[in-house]
Design a protein around this motif. Sequence first.
Motif, PDB file in Angstrom:
ATOM      1  N   GLN A 348       0.905  -1.334  -0.119  1.00  0.00           N
ATOM      2  CA  GLN A 348      -0.027  -0.037   0.076  1.00  0.00           C
ATOM      3  C   GLN A 348       0.763   1.172   0.006  1.00  0.00           C
ATOM      4  O   GLN A 348       1.819   1.428   0.928  1.00  0.00           O
ATOM      5  N   LYS A 349       0.740   2.122  -1.034  1.00  0.00           N
ATOM      6  CA  LYS A 349       1.454   3.275  -1.177  1.00  0.00           C
ATOM      7  C   LYS A 349       3.030   2.879  -1.290  1.00  0.00           C
ATOM      8  O   LYS A 349       3.951   3.963  -0.744  1.00  0.00           O
ATOM      9  N   ASN A 350       3.547   1.926  -1.664  1.00  0.00           N
ATOM     10  CA  ASN A 350       4.799   1.234  -1.759  1.00  0.00           C
ATOM     11  C   ASN A 350       5.670   1.240  -0.340  1.00  0.00           C
ATOM     12  O   ASN A 350       6.798   1.513  -0.465  1.00  0.00           O
ATOM     13  N   GLN A 351       4.613   1.002   0.615  1.00  0.00           N
ATOM     14  CA  GLN A 351       5.411   1.252   1.967  1.00  0.00           C
ATOM     15  C   GLN A 351       6.043   0.078   2.761  1.00  0.00           C
ATOM     16  O   GLN A 351       5.170  -1.048   2.467  1.00  0.00           O
ATOM     17  N   TYR A 352       7.011   0.142   3.127  1.00  0.00           N
ATOM     18  CA  TYR A 352       7.595  -1.068   3.925  1.00  0.00           C
ATOM     19  C   TYR A 352       8.150  -0.589   5.087  1.00  0.00           C
ATOM     20  O   TYR A 352       8.793   0.617   5.155  1.00  0.00           O
ATOM     21  N   ILE A 353       8.518  -1.441   6.021  1.00  0.00           N
ATOM     22  CA  ILE A 353       9.563  -1.246   7.523  1.00  0.00           C
ATOM     23  C   ILE A 353      10.584  -2.272   7.289  1.00  0.00           C
ATOM     24  O   ILE A 353      10.430  -3.347   7.423  1.00  0.00           O
ATOM     25  N   CYS A 354      11.869  -1.468   7.218  1.00  0.00           N
ATOM     26  CA  CYS A 354      13.094  -2.589   7.428  1.00  0.00           C
ATOM     27  C   CYS A 354      13.009  -2.755   9.061  1.00  0.00           C
ATOM     28  O   CYS A 354      13.496  -1.829   9.609  1.00  0.00           O
ATOM     29  N   ASP A 355      13.337  -3.883   9.384  1.00  0.00           N
ATOM     30  CA  ASP A 355      13.431  -4.109  10.822  1.00  0.00           C
ATOM     31  C   ASP A 355      14.604  -5.326  11.132  1.00  0.00           C
ATOM     32  O   ASP A 355      15.137  -5.915   9.880  1.00  0.00           O
ATOM     33  N   ASN A 356      14.750  -5.681  12.232  1.00  0.00           N
ATOM     34  CA  ASN A 356      15.659  -6.704  12.427  1.00  0.00           C
ATOM     35  C   ASN A 356      15.496  -7.160  14.122  1.00  0.00           C
ATOM     36  O   ASN A 356      14.679  -6.568  14.793  1.00  0.00           O
ATOM     37  N   THR A 357      16.252  -8.458  14.325  1.00  0.00           N
ATOM     38  CA  THR A 357      15.949  -8.585  15.825  1.00  0.00           C
ATOM     39  C   THR A 357      16.325  -7.755  16.679  1.00  0.00           C
ATOM     40  O   THR A 357      17.110  -7.197  16.652  1.00  0.00           O
ATOM     41  N   GLY A 358      15.689  -7.760  18.013  1.00  0.00           N
ATOM     42  CA  GLY A 358      15.978  -6.816  18.745  1.00  0.00           C
ATOM     43  C   GLY A 358      16.124  -7.428  20.254  1.00  0.00           C
ATOM     44  O   GLY A 358      15.898  -8.513  20.390  1.00  0.00           O
ATOM     45  N   LEU A 359      16.275  -6.504  21.269  1.00  0.00           N
ATOM     46  CA  LEU A 359      16.740  -7.069  22.574  1.00  0.00           C
ATOM     47  C   LEU A 359      15.385  -7.024  23.731  1.00  0.00           C
ATOM     48  O   LEU A 359      15.512  -7.392  24.614  1.00  0.00           O
ATOM     49  N   GLY A 360      14.378  -6.313  23.141  1.00  0.00           N
ATOM     50  CA  GLY A 360      13.174  -6.182  24.129  1.00  0.00           C
ATOM     51  C   GLY A 360      13.139  -4.867  24.645  1.00  0.00           C
ATOM     52  O   GLY A 360      13.337  -3.829  24.025  1.00  0.00           O
ATOM     53  N   ALA A 361      12.423  -4.782  25.955  1.00  0.00           N
ATOM     54  CA  ALA A 361      11.965  -3.625  26.352  1.00  0.00           C
ATOM     55  C   ALA A 361      12.894  -2.864  26.673  1.00  0.00           C
ATOM     56  O   ALA A 361      14.010  -3.042  27.437  1.00  0.00           O
TER      57      ALA A 361
END
Length: 364
Positions: A348-361
């Motif tokens: 939708q509207k060419n949108q995406y989110i680049c993410d990766n594994t994280g460590l939490g709160a």
Amino acid sequence: MNTAQFIPNSFSKSIDNFKVTWQTPSNIALVKYWGKSDPQIPKNASISFTLNNCHTITSIQFEKNVILSEVERFTPQFELFFEGKKKEEFKPKIAQFFERIKAYCPYIFEYRMTIESENSFPHSSGIASSASGLSAIAMCLLSLEKELNSELTAEFINKKASFLARLGSGSASRSVEGPLVVWGNHPAIEGSSDLFGVKFPHKVHSIFENYQDTILLVDKGEKQVSSTVGHQLMHNHPYAENRFKQANENLEKLSEILQNGEIKEFINLVESEALTLHAMMLASNPYFILMKPNTLEIINKIWQYREEHKSNICFTLDAGANVHVLYPLDEKKAVETFIERVLSKHCQKNQYICDNTGLGAKKL
């Protein structure tokens, strides 16, 4: 089930005003849970990657009530603002959550709470917004409890926060720690419990460290069927018992895969889990479809790219239309180019989110 450990003793300390802010992540399940019993007990164990960039930031201002009416004494007093706007429609779910945790956090009924929350991603679009949202509230409540009882350890705070968050949203139990969290009692995972999430207890092969997840926003609108309703449809589902057995077997297999670096087996298992989740939706009664035509377009193009480029790219899905594209760090540049040039046109509207594994709160 030992829930007594989460019931606090009386506090010697008193606090009139307190404000705290937490950032807690969403997560994406690799082995899915779909189906639960009261109170928020999963029918099978699950394991998820904790995300890094997809998160909720929540602040709670606690102000001590001076005079309480009989109604107020047993009713949570709070105002809720989401992304700067008062959200009355969100309040019933949060009020229900506070009622569920009354025995474990009785002190919150002594305060008026102002909750301010915002997401780094679209709400209710299949990126586990309830997971990050409820875990953020739970961490704020535990910060207040820590102020009232300085003897609480960090380990206990994480465990109780996961326990509380689970009572609001099952997957929220997996959003307190990272990068891999197991929720649900499983013989292959030491310390695992139906009551709270635990960090994956084994050393993970280097290929799965800092794993990449680009979320393709196929549909940012509200899902036509909520996850809560979807879980309920597993009660009389003709394939439910086999599915619960399959998921627990898959978690044991995935534990070995993550330790041994067997990435081809990882791809096969994770994609199978994603499609099985949606197969349960197709086979329930009433039946429903959360995937969109562009979801299928993306899946087919991922398969084609993987074959042509001998890539280790794969996908998973949550309970929605969006696609999580998973790939190891050493393919980051090539895969992100592929996403930009080929897959983004199906978003939708060419949108995406680049993410990766994280460590939490994280406390802010």
